[in-house]
Each structure stands twice: as structure tokens, then as C-alpha cells.
Design a protein around this motif. Sequence first.
Motif, mmCIF file in Angstrom:
data_model
loop_
_atom_site.group_PDB
_atom_site.id
_atom_site.type_symbol
_atom_site.label_atom_id
_atom_site.label_comp_id
_atom_site.label_asym_id
_atom_site.label_seq_id
_atom_site.Cartn_x
_atom_site.Cartn_y
_atom_site.Cartn_z
ATOM 1 N N ILE A 81 2.270 -1.711 8.296
ATOM 2 C CA ILE A 81 2.922 -1.921 9.604
ATOM 3 C C ILE A 81 4.430 -1.641 9.496
ATOM 4 O O ILE A 81 5.233 -2.187 10.247
ATOM 5 C CB ILE A 81 2.670 -3.352 10.134
ATOM 6 N N HIS A 121 9.152 -4.939 11.721
ATOM 7 C CA HIS A 121 7.952 -4.123 11.556
ATOM 8 C C HIS A 121 7.439 -3.541 12.884
ATOM 9 O O HIS A 121 7.974 -3.818 13.950
ATOM 10 C CB HIS A 121 6.887 -4.932 10.823
ATOM 11 N N GLY A 149 -2.681 -3.555 -1.189
ATOM 12 C CA GLY A 149 -2.612 -4.500 -0.070
ATOM 13 C C GLY A 149 -1.284 -4.395 0.658
ATOM 14 O O GLY A 149 -0.389 -3.667 0.238
ATOM 15 N N ASN A 192 0.812 -1.222 0.000
ATOM 16 C CA ASN A 192 0.000 0.000 0.000
ATOM 17 C C ASN A 192 0.843 1.268 0.000
ATOM 18 O O ASN A 192 0.378 2.312 -0.446
ATOM 19 C CB ASN A 192 -0.908 0.025 1.238
HETATM 20 FE FE1 SF4 Z 1 4.026 -1.912 2.163
HETATM 21 FE FE2 SF4 Z 1 5.485 -2.929 4.059
HETATM 22 FE FE3 SF4 Z 1 3.755 -0.952 4.630
HETATM 23 FE FE4 SF4 Z 1 2.836 -3.353 4.074
HETATM 24 S S1 SF4 Z 1 4.166 -2.807 5.841
HETATM 25 S S2 SF4 Z 1 2.102 -1.437 3.189
HETATM 26 S S3 SF4 Z 1 4.283 -4.109 2.565
HETATM 27 S S4 SF4 Z 1 5.568 -0.823 3.367
#
Ligand code: SF4
Length: 309
Positions: A143, A133, A122, A115
Motif C-alpha cells: 500500500i 500510504h 509480507g 514485499n
Molecule cells: Fe513494503 Fe511498505 Fe509496500 Fe508494505 S506498503 S510492501 S511495507 S513498501
Amino acid sequence: MRSVAANPSSTFLGGGTNLVDHLKLGVARPDVLVDVTSLTSDEITEREDGGLSIGAAVRNSDLAADRRVRERYPVLAQALLSGATGQLRNMATTGGNPLQRTRCVYFQDVTTPCNKREPGSGCSAIGGYTRYHAILGASEHCIATHPSDMAVALAALDASVRVLGPDGERTIPFPELHRLPGDRPDLDTVLGHGELITAIELPPRAWKSRYRKVRDRASYAFALVSVAAAVDVADGIVRDVRLAFGGVAHKPWRAYRAEEVLRGAESTEDNFRAAAEAELRDARPDEGNAFKVPLLTRTLVAVLKELCA
Ligand code: SF4
């Protein structure tokens, strides 16, 4: 600046240590690049209030080596030295470092939904590999964590960001520069398109300060968790404190709740732990990053013990 503001597919180029990677990976595809390294100051100057003004073109290596920064803002020098390699620090700029983008592996892999890279596609990280994360402030859309060490120190120092845009100049408190992802994870900061960071300003700060970064290997690695702390302590009492965390959120995470617990409290290990617990009360880790809660707690306690010793 006006040419960038007028063209949605143009962008500024500073040291290029992150953007050039994105050009190679296909993550960014601007039509026009405007080199701004000669448009902003490369000097560090004293402010009338006793703080420092750092031009946006000052290289990270020069900033980390500056005697005034090392003596008055050790948390900033330590954060800079813990980030990247000497070669990268020689290129990276004061204005560019806080604007580097997440190192989420899915963001950098254009074959996967993301996203942040492609709004509405997604989030591949949710239910995927989440060791790096967020555990605080994430959303169902993203995340990711913010990768800059320097930005965590600047959040703890109550720095300000001077910005010049098509509508003139403005100043943004550093903790308000970056955004949480919400439903627009494609937006990392509150800067409008065409707004350029011209300087970062540090308030006068005589407190003891420190940056501690925990990572998977000793160098050239992003933070699993990090702590930037500045403390005014006397006679065993925390008179005032500023805390920020890295590696745990979409932005440098200013730990206001922890600060509140500590302000006026005795500088004891129990109080340091209570501060960490207050800040992490809303943490939402998953199986892949649950280790960050105890790791961040231990790191904060250790940093505060050293600063208050
Ligand atoms: Fe993109 Fe990573 Fe954010 Fe998910 S966590 S939207 S894969 S940047």
C-alpha cells in the motif's frame, strides 16, 4: 549500459540522493554501480513541435530555474521547488527523480517484513502506520505511495520518457512509466533492468497550470496529498484539463475520471467537487489515512478555483 543489463546485481547511479541512502540503510546492495551523469545530456532544448526536451542529467535546481519551464510549465517548476531542499535539488537529476523509491518507513527498515524490499516476506504497513500510504490502486501485497513531486507534474503534463536499453530506444508516455503494486510491488516501473532514461520530453502546452502539495510541515517533507493541474478554460467553460494526484497511490495518479467530468463543463465549485468525488469513488482508505479523501477533495477544488478564476 550493457554491463548493467548483463549483471542483475548492478545499477545506475545518477545524483545518488535516494540510492546512497539505500546503500547506507542496507535496502540496496548492488555489486556494481555505473555513474551515468556524464552519459546523458545536461541540456534543455526546444523541440520542433514547440515543446521541450530535458536531458536526463539536468539537475532539478537548473530545471526549476529555467525561464522556459517557469513560464510555460509552472506546474513543473512548482513541483520541483516543493520537493526536498536546495542542496538535494542541486544533486538530483531529471532521470533519477521519477525513479526514487517509496519512503514507506517499513521499506526503509530492514528489520521489518516488506514485499517491495523482499518479495514474499509480507507487508508491515497493512494494519500498521499508514498516514503516508495509498488510498487508490493499492493491493493486498503493498500500500506504498510514490514520493516524487516532479513525477506528478510530469503525469499531468502528458510528458514522454525517452529510454535507451540493450534492445534499442523506446518512448514511454509518462503516466505509463510507473506501475501499480499488484502482486509484484518490488517493481516500481515498467523499465527493464539495464534500461536508462535519457530524456524527458514535454509537449507544447499553453494552458494555466499549478502544483499544490499538502504536507505535515512547510519544507523537507513528502506529500500527504498533492494536486498537479493544467487547465484550458475560456468564458467559464473548461475546454480541456489534465490532472494528477500525488501521495495517494503507488504511482503518480492520473485522474482520468475527474478530467472526464470537467471537460466541457462550467468551471463551478460544484463541478470541481463532482470531479473529485468521481475520481475518489474507488478510494479504499483505512483509519490511518481516511483524512486523505476530504483533504484531496478540498485541495483539488482550491487549485481549480484558482486556475479558473
Ligand atoms: Fe513494503 Fe511498505 Fe509496500 Fe508494505 S506498503 S510492501 S511495507 S513498501
